[in-house]
Motif scaffolding. Sequence first.
Motif, PDB file in Angstrom:
ATOM      1  N   LEU A 152       0.824  -1.220   0.000  1.00 12.47           N
ATOM      2  CA  LEU A 152       0.000   0.000   0.000  1.00 12.47           C
ATOM      3  C   LEU A 152       0.855   1.266   0.000  1.00 12.47           C
ATOM      4  CD1 LEU A 152      -2.596  -1.421   2.501  1.00 12.47           C
ATOM      5  CD2 LEU A 152      -3.020  -0.922   0.099  1.00 12.47           C
ATOM      6  N   GLY A 153       2.161   1.057  -0.029  1.00 14.31           N
ATOM      7  CA  GLY A 153       3.100   2.170  -0.242  1.00 14.31           C
ATOM      8  C   GLY A 153       3.063   3.226   0.844  1.00 14.31           C
ATOM      9  N   GLU A 154       3.094   4.487   0.414  1.00  9.77           N
ATOM     10  CA  GLU A 154       3.254   5.593   1.371  1.00  9.77           C
ATOM     11  C   GLU A 154       2.001   5.855   2.184  1.00  9.77           C
ATOM     12  OE1 GLU A 154       4.691   8.884  -0.882  1.00  9.77           O
ATOM     13  OE2 GLU A 154       6.700   8.018  -1.037  1.00  9.77           O
ATOM     14  N   ARG A 155       0.914   5.170   1.836  1.00  7.97           N
ATOM     15  CA  ARG A 155      -0.297   5.345   2.651  1.00  7.97           C
ATOM     16  C   ARG A 155      -0.223   4.548   3.952  1.00  7.97           C
ATOM     17  NH1 ARG A 155      -4.649   3.680  -1.364  1.00  7.97           N
ATOM     18  NH2 ARG A 155      -2.906   2.370  -1.987  1.00  7.97           N
ATOM     19  N   ILE A 156       0.792   3.685   4.055  1.00 11.51           N
ATOM     20  CA  ILE A 156       1.067   3.061   5.354  1.00 11.51           C
ATOM     21  C   ILE A 156       2.104   3.930   6.051  1.00 11.51           C
ATOM     22  CG2 ILE A 156       1.998   1.047   6.547  1.00 11.51           C
ATOM     23  CD1 ILE A 156      -0.664   0.468   5.278  1.00 11.51           C
ATOM     24  N   LEU A 157       1.656   4.555   7.116  1.00 12.23           N
ATOM     25  CA  LEU A 157       2.542   5.442   7.867  1.00 12.23           C
ATOM     26  C   LEU A 157       3.044   4.719   9.115  1.00 12.23           C
ATOM     27  CD1 LEU A 157       0.228   8.596   7.741  1.00 12.23           C
ATOM     28  CD2 LEU A 157       2.348   8.274   6.446  1.00 12.23           C
ATOM     29  N   THR A 158       4.223   5.125   9.573  1.00  4.25           N
ATOM     30  CA  THR A 158       4.723   4.652  10.870  1.00  4.25           C
ATOM     31  C   THR A 158       5.262   5.883  11.592  1.00  4.25           C
ATOM     32  OG1 THR A 158       6.988   4.329  10.127  1.00  4.25           O
ATOM     33  CG2 THR A 158       5.496   2.453   9.843  1.00  4.25           C
ATOM     34  N   SER A 159       5.737   5.678  12.819  1.00  2.00           N
ATOM     35  CA  SER A 159       6.319   6.822  13.532  1.00  2.00           C
ATOM     36  C   SER A 159       7.578   7.317  12.810  1.00  2.00           C
ATOM     37  CB  SER A 159       6.621   6.451  14.989  1.00  2.00           C
ATOM     38  OG  SER A 159       7.327   5.234  15.044  1.00  2.00           O
ATOM     39  N   ASP A 160       8.153   6.500  11.922  1.00  2.00           N
ATOM     40  CA  ASP A 160       9.310   6.968  11.135  1.00  2.00           C
ATOM     41  C   ASP A 160       8.900   7.962  10.062  1.00  2.00           C
ATOM     42  OD1 ASP A 160      11.012   5.432  12.575  1.00  2.00           O
ATOM     43  OD2 ASP A 160      11.419   3.948  11.007  1.00  2.00           O
ATOM     44  N   THR A 161       7.664   7.889   9.588  1.00  2.00           N
ATOM     45  CA  THR A 161       7.272   8.736   8.452  1.00  2.00           C
ATOM     46  C   THR A 161       6.196   9.776   8.789  1.00  2.00           C
ATOM     47  OG1 THR A 161       5.672   7.027   7.792  1.00  2.00           O
ATOM     48  CG2 THR A 161       7.825   6.969   6.709  1.00  2.00           C
ATOM     49  N   LEU A 162       5.444   9.544   9.867  1.00  2.00           N
ATOM     50  CA  LEU A 162       4.305  10.419  10.169  1.00  2.00           C
ATOM     51  C   LEU A 162       4.711  11.892  10.292  1.00  2.00           C
ATOM     52  CD1 LEU A 162       1.285  10.708  10.980  1.00  2.00           C
ATOM     53  CD2 LEU A 162       2.030  10.409  13.348  1.00  2.00           C
ATOM     54  N   PHE A 163       5.799  12.136  11.018  1.00  2.00           N
ATOM     55  CA  PHE A 163       6.158  13.531  11.304  1.00  2.00           C
ATOM     56  C   PHE A 163       6.773  14.224  10.085  1.00  2.00           C
ATOM     57  CE2 PHE A 163       6.696  10.912  15.180  1.00  2.00           C
ATOM     58  CZ  PHE A 163       5.519  11.308  15.796  1.00  2.00           C
ATOM     59  N   GLU A 164       7.057  13.443   9.038  1.00  2.00           N
ATOM     60  CA  GLU A 164       7.585  14.020   7.790  1.00  2.00           C
ATOM     61  C   GLU A 164       6.473  14.501   6.870  1.00  2.00           C
ATOM     62  OE1 GLU A 164      10.648  14.716   7.123  1.00  2.00           O
ATOM     63  OE2 GLU A 164      11.158  13.888   9.083  1.00  2.00           O
ATOM     64  N   GLN A 165       5.228  14.196   7.197  1.00  2.00           N
ATOM     65  CA  GLN A 165       4.119  14.559   6.312  1.00  2.00           C
ATOM     66  C   GLN A 165       3.959  16.082   6.273  1.00  2.00           C
ATOM     67  OE1 GLN A 165       2.529  11.946   4.598  1.00  2.00           O
ATOM     68  NE2 GLN A 165       4.244  10.921   5.625  1.00  2.00           N
ATOM     69  N   GLU A 166       3.644  16.600   5.081  1.00  2.00           N
ATOM     70  CA  GLU A 166       3.401  18.047   4.953  1.00  2.00           C
ATOM     71  C   GLU A 166       2.018  18.394   5.492  1.00  2.00           C
ATOM     72  OE1 GLU A 166       5.497  20.357   4.103  1.00  2.00           O
ATOM     73  OE2 GLU A 166       7.084  18.876   3.781  1.00  2.00           O
ATOM     74  N   SER A 167       1.081  17.446   5.307  1.00  2.00           N
ATOM     75  CA  SER A 167      -0.263  17.641   5.835  1.00  2.00           C
ATOM     76  C   SER A 167      -0.829  16.262   6.199  1.00  2.00           C
ATOM     77  CB  SER A 167      -1.148  18.332   4.806  1.00  2.00           C
ATOM     78  OG  SER A 167      -2.358  18.712   5.442  1.00  2.00           O
ATOM     79  N   LEU A 168      -2.090  16.226   6.616  1.00  2.00           N
ATOM     80  CA  LEU A 168      -2.682  14.937   6.998  1.00  2.00           C
ATOM     81  C   LEU A 168      -3.931  14.692   6.166  1.00  2.00           C
ATOM     82  CD1 LEU A 168      -2.427  15.387  10.874  1.00  2.00           C
ATOM     83  CD2 LEU A 168      -1.002  13.895   9.450  1.00  2.00           C
ATOM     84  N   PRO A 169      -4.159  13.428   5.773  1.00  2.00           N
ATOM     85  CA  PRO A 169      -5.380  13.135   5.020  1.00  2.00           C
ATOM     86  C   PRO A 169      -6.613  13.225   5.919  1.00  2.00           C
ATOM     87  CG  PRO A 169      -4.189  11.118   5.469  1.00  2.00           C
ATOM     88  CD  PRO A 169      -3.337  12.235   5.991  1.00  2.00           C
ATOM     89  N   ARG A 170      -7.792  13.153   5.315  1.00  2.00           N
ATOM     90  CA  ARG A 170      -9.033  13.333   6.069  1.00  2.00           C
ATOM     91  C   ARG A 170      -9.308  12.168   7.024  1.00  2.00           C
ATOM     92  NH1 ARG A 170     -14.390  12.058   4.924  1.00  2.00           N
ATOM     93  NH2 ARG A 170     -13.890  11.251   2.857  1.00  2.00           N
ATOM     94  N   ARG A 171      -8.978  10.921   6.567  1.00  2.00           N
ATOM     95  CA  ARG A 171      -9.339   9.747   7.368  1.00  2.00           C
ATOM     96  C   ARG A 171      -8.091   8.878   7.610  1.00  2.00           C
ATOM     97  NH1 ARG A 171     -13.264   7.330   2.939  1.00  2.00           N
ATOM     98  NH2 ARG A 171     -11.304   7.708   1.848  1.00  2.00           N
ATOM     99  N   ILE A 172      -7.805   8.599   8.870  1.00  2.00           N
ATOM    100  CA  ILE A 172      -6.650   7.742   9.181  1.00  2.00           C
ATOM    101  C   ILE A 172      -7.092   6.644  10.156  1.00  2.00           C
ATOM    102  CG2 ILE A 172      -4.357   7.626  10.258  1.00  2.00           C
ATOM    103  CD1 ILE A 172      -3.743  10.384   9.323  1.00  2.00           C
ATOM    104  N   ALA A 173      -6.716   5.417   9.835  1.00  2.00           N
ATOM    105  CA  ALA A 173      -6.918   4.321  10.793  1.00  2.00           C
ATOM    106  C   ALA A 173      -5.588   4.074  11.493  1.00  2.00           C
ATOM    107  CB  ALA A 173      -7.368   3.060  10.065  1.00  2.00           C
ATOM    108  N   VAL A 174      -5.619   3.923  12.791  1.00  2.00           N
ATOM    109  CA  VAL A 174      -4.404   3.597  13.540  1.00  2.00           C
ATOM    110  C   VAL A 174      -4.549   2.156  14.023  1.00  2.00           C
ATOM    111  CG1 VAL A 174      -2.904   4.195  15.473  1.00  2.00           C
ATOM    112  CG2 VAL A 174      -4.138   6.011  14.243  1.00  2.00           C
ATOM    113  N   VAL A 175      -3.660   1.298  13.575  1.00  2.00           N
ATOM    114  CA  VAL A 175      -3.735  -0.111  13.959  1.00  2.00           C
ATOM    115  C   VAL A 175      -2.677  -0.365  15.031  1.00  2.00           C
ATOM    116  CG1 VAL A 175      -3.698  -2.495  13.185  1.00  2.00           C
ATOM    117  CG2 VAL A 175      -4.522  -0.702  11.642  1.00  2.00           C
ATOM    118  N   GLY A 176      -3.147  -0.737  16.211  1.00  2.00           N
ATOM    119  CA  GLY A 176      -2.267  -0.890  17.375  1.00  2.00           C
ATOM    120  C   GLY A 176      -2.562   0.228  18.352  1.00  2.00           C
TER     121      GLY A 176
END
Length: 471
Positions: A152-176
């Motif tokens: 699913l590529g860059e649409r799978i975020l982790t704590s390694d990539t989340l803070f690098e985002q320029e903005s946030l999408p409308r809907r996010i599921a957090v698993v865990g």
Amino acid sequence: MQTELDTLIIGAGSAGLAALREVRKRTENFMIVNDGPYGTTCARVGCMPSKALIEAANAYHRRHAFDAFGITGAARLSVDVPAVLRRVRKLRDAFVAGTLKATDALGERSLAGRARLLDPNTVQVGERRLRARRIVVTTGSRPIVPAPWRALGERILTSDTLFEQESLPRRIAVVGMGALGLEIAQALSRLGVEVAGFDAARRIAGLTDEDVHAALARSVGEEFALHLGAPVELTETRDGIAVRSDQVQVVADAVVAAIGRRPNLDDLGLDTLGVELDERGMPPVDPTTMRIADLPVFLAGDANGQVPLLHEAADEGHIAGINAATGDTTCFRRRTPLAVVFCDPEVAAVGRRFAELDASRTVIGEVSFERQGRAVMAQRNHGLMRIYADRESGRLTGAEMCAPAAEHMAHLLALAIERELTAQDLLRMPFYHPVFEEGLRSALRGISSQLANGGVSDLASCDAYGVQALD
Ligand SMILES: Cc1cc2nc3c(=O)[nH]c(=O)nc-3n(C[C@H](O)[C@H](O)[C@H](O)COP(=O)(O)OP(=O)(O)OC[C@H]3O[C@@H](n4cnc5c(N)ncnc54)[C@H](O)[C@@H]3O)c2cc1C
């Protein structure tokens, strides 16, 4: 080329840098090797950026209490998410810059590259072969992302990539919904993202006390949807990523994978050490010395999979550094367990957790913060604290809580447990008024009233007034 060293440290994270401090005091003949970005997980992608995000999210969320305070205009407030994320990165960069100083000044004794053990005294880094009398392994951990999710590529975020985002999408599921997932989910939700939280386990935030958990789940569940107790499957749909769990399906634009972290040991050559590895591939490590079996190799920080917290990683690096540099293998007494989750209400666990208690030997005192005076005044009246004590002696053994200011009350309890204090000892301390700690005092009184010697006539046996304004 082969280099002969007294001590070699593998990994320049918090544990590695703590080891480095101790090693440098004792020898100049050392090296530290690090693979990937410098700056430590904590400062770069962990504790610090996550808390910077949470502070912004909580500041914005506070507007929901304004009406009750008599402050108008909250509905007109808005959040500039890209600006929030820019601030997170700016703070992060400053924290990282501080940690870089520790290795920048080392010159040739700091080596960038991936290390691999060849035997208990030899390490390969690229073309270089390093021999050392003792080796400290502090290679940290990385987020687990199941192989099928990677498609699913860059649409799978982790704590390694989340803070690098320029903005946030409308809907996010957090698993865990462990500590990291819950902190992130609540912060994203408070910043206006439509969040759904999932966990295969039935409880969130690592809590083992069902009553405390129920209070937390009730409170958090009012902010975003929680789907617990069933594993999750992700599939691509036309509209986004379908997150399925049991009977529930949620479609999200991105998924934060927070299902755990794996020690960075898989490619390290542990099999060359000649010790038996357990089913997780972990060697036996003594938590008081950080030594692997009787080898001249020490394993500290997240890499050993024991307690993946910053202060524990720093302690373990300290222990490993001293033992590696001296060769003495001194045993160190470890601190009282303390863990905090920076959600709201904050979660904390101190000493023994509920699941570790012997029920027949334990008395429990509890306090709800729903009617606690200071919490009500502050519009922060959520949560439950449960404190555990030994039935015979009254000695405090542990606590689990979700409460306002839990981070501070947990430190107070950790001090009491470390000093082997009883509930009555703590009740003899002054409690100012009106403070959140008066809630803690109510829980201690609950313990005291159940103890055989709980009615001793001194200041520890002062009863509660039983009125909100005074307790
Ligand atoms: C989002 C998030 C939030 C967190 N929040 C908190 C918090 O609030 N409070 C708290 O106490 N803890 C928190 N933690 C946990 C804390 O950050 C970690 O426990 C701590 O950073 C671990 O430090 P470490 O030195 O073991 O590993 P790291 O800092 O990860 O260092 C390991 C280093 O070793 C390097 N390395 C790996 N393999 C090799 C190799 N083969 N050769 C050479 N180098 C190698 C890595 O690249 C890395 O630089 C959080 C973690 C995350 C992810």
